[in-house]
Design an enzyme around this catalytic site. Structure first.
Site, PDB file in Angstrom:
ATOM      1  N   THR A   1      25.696   1.561   2.969  1.00  0.00           N
ATOM      2  CA  THR A   1      26.562   2.708   2.653  1.00  0.00           C
ATOM      3  C   THR A   1      27.830   2.336   1.897  1.00  0.00           C
ATOM      4  OG1 THR A   1      27.701   2.396   4.750  1.00  0.00           O
ATOM      5  CG2 THR A   1      25.821   3.933   4.742  1.00  0.00           C
TER       6      THR A   1
ATOM      7  N   HIS B   1      53.037   4.735  -7.354  1.00  0.00           N
ATOM      8  CA  HIS B   1      51.871   4.227  -6.612  1.00  0.00           C
ATOM      9  C   HIS B   1      52.136   2.823  -6.065  1.00  0.00           C
ATOM     10  CE1 HIS B   1      49.833   7.761  -7.976  1.00  0.00           C
ATOM     11  NE2 HIS B   1      50.075   7.434  -9.241  1.00  0.00           N
TER      12      HIS B   1
ATOM     13  N   CYS C   1      26.645  -2.759   0.593  1.00  0.00           N
ATOM     14  CA  CYS C   1      25.797  -2.737   1.787  1.00  0.00           C
ATOM     15  C   CYS C   1      25.012  -1.425   1.755  1.00  0.00           C
ATOM     16  CB  CYS C   1      26.619  -2.914   3.061  1.00  0.00           C
ATOM     17  SG  CYS C   1      27.868  -1.639   3.364  1.00  0.00           S
TER      18      CYS C   1
ATOM     19  N   ASP D   1      24.805  -7.216   1.543  1.00  0.00           N
ATOM     20  CA  ASP D   1      23.912  -7.552   2.650  1.00  0.00           C
ATOM     21  C   ASP D   1      22.513  -7.067   2.261  1.00  0.00           C
ATOM     22  OD1 ASP D   1      23.836  -4.819   3.088  1.00  0.00           O
ATOM     23  OD2 ASP D   1      24.456  -4.920   5.190  1.00  0.00           O
TER      24      ASP D   1
END
Ligand code: RB5
Length: 146
Positions: A67, A133, A65, A8
């Protein structure tokens, strides 16, 4: 490996550095936007990249973005996506080895270009370790269906 990359406005500047770094490394990418610093809504970009990855058009994606958080929250709504926000190389490596992260989320307002490249290189180099995992990721996938 061809990567799907999106951002963004908060991630636009860092995306330019990421794309340049991928090209320098000889990796291919498609840019899903946004294409300027004009304000836009990150969930729309996250959805496009996430859907392209789960549809198998790209093995992995990168979302940026301000963060990394909004992108990861949005991308993780798409079943099959394991999007990880990483702010250091160790977490980036672990997100591949233990979590099989298929989308890397970065914060353009958090990371400098040098650290972002280090994170990216660690994430690209690491492979999923499988084994116990995989069992845990199967349990995570089970959460997607309620
Ligand atoms: C945009 O101002 C900002 O909220 C966005 O880039 C992102 O950081 C959201 O998580």
């Amino acid at each position: 490996m061809k990567l799907a990359v999106g951002c963004d406005h908060g991630g636009y500047a860092l995306k330019q550095e990421v794309l340049a770094h991928l090209s320098e490394r000889g990796l291919e990418w498609d840019d899903f936007g946004t294409y300027s610093t004009a304000a836009c809504d990150y969930p729309l970009i996250a959805a496009e990249v996430a859907r392209a990855v789960v549809q198998g058009k790209y093995p992995r994606g990168i979302l940026i973005c301000g963060t990394g958080l909004g992108m990861s929250i949005a991308a993780n709504k798409v079943p099959g996506i394991r999007a990880a926000v990483c702010q250091d190389g160790y977490t980036a490596r672990m997100s591949r080895e233990h979590n099989d992260a298929n989308i890397l989320c970065l914060g353009g307002r958090v990371l400098g270009g040098g650290l972002a490249r280090e994170i990216l290189d660690a994430w690209l180099a690491a492979e999923f370790a499988g084994g116990r995992h995989q069992r845990r990721l199967d349990q995570v996938a089970g959460l997607e269906v309620g």
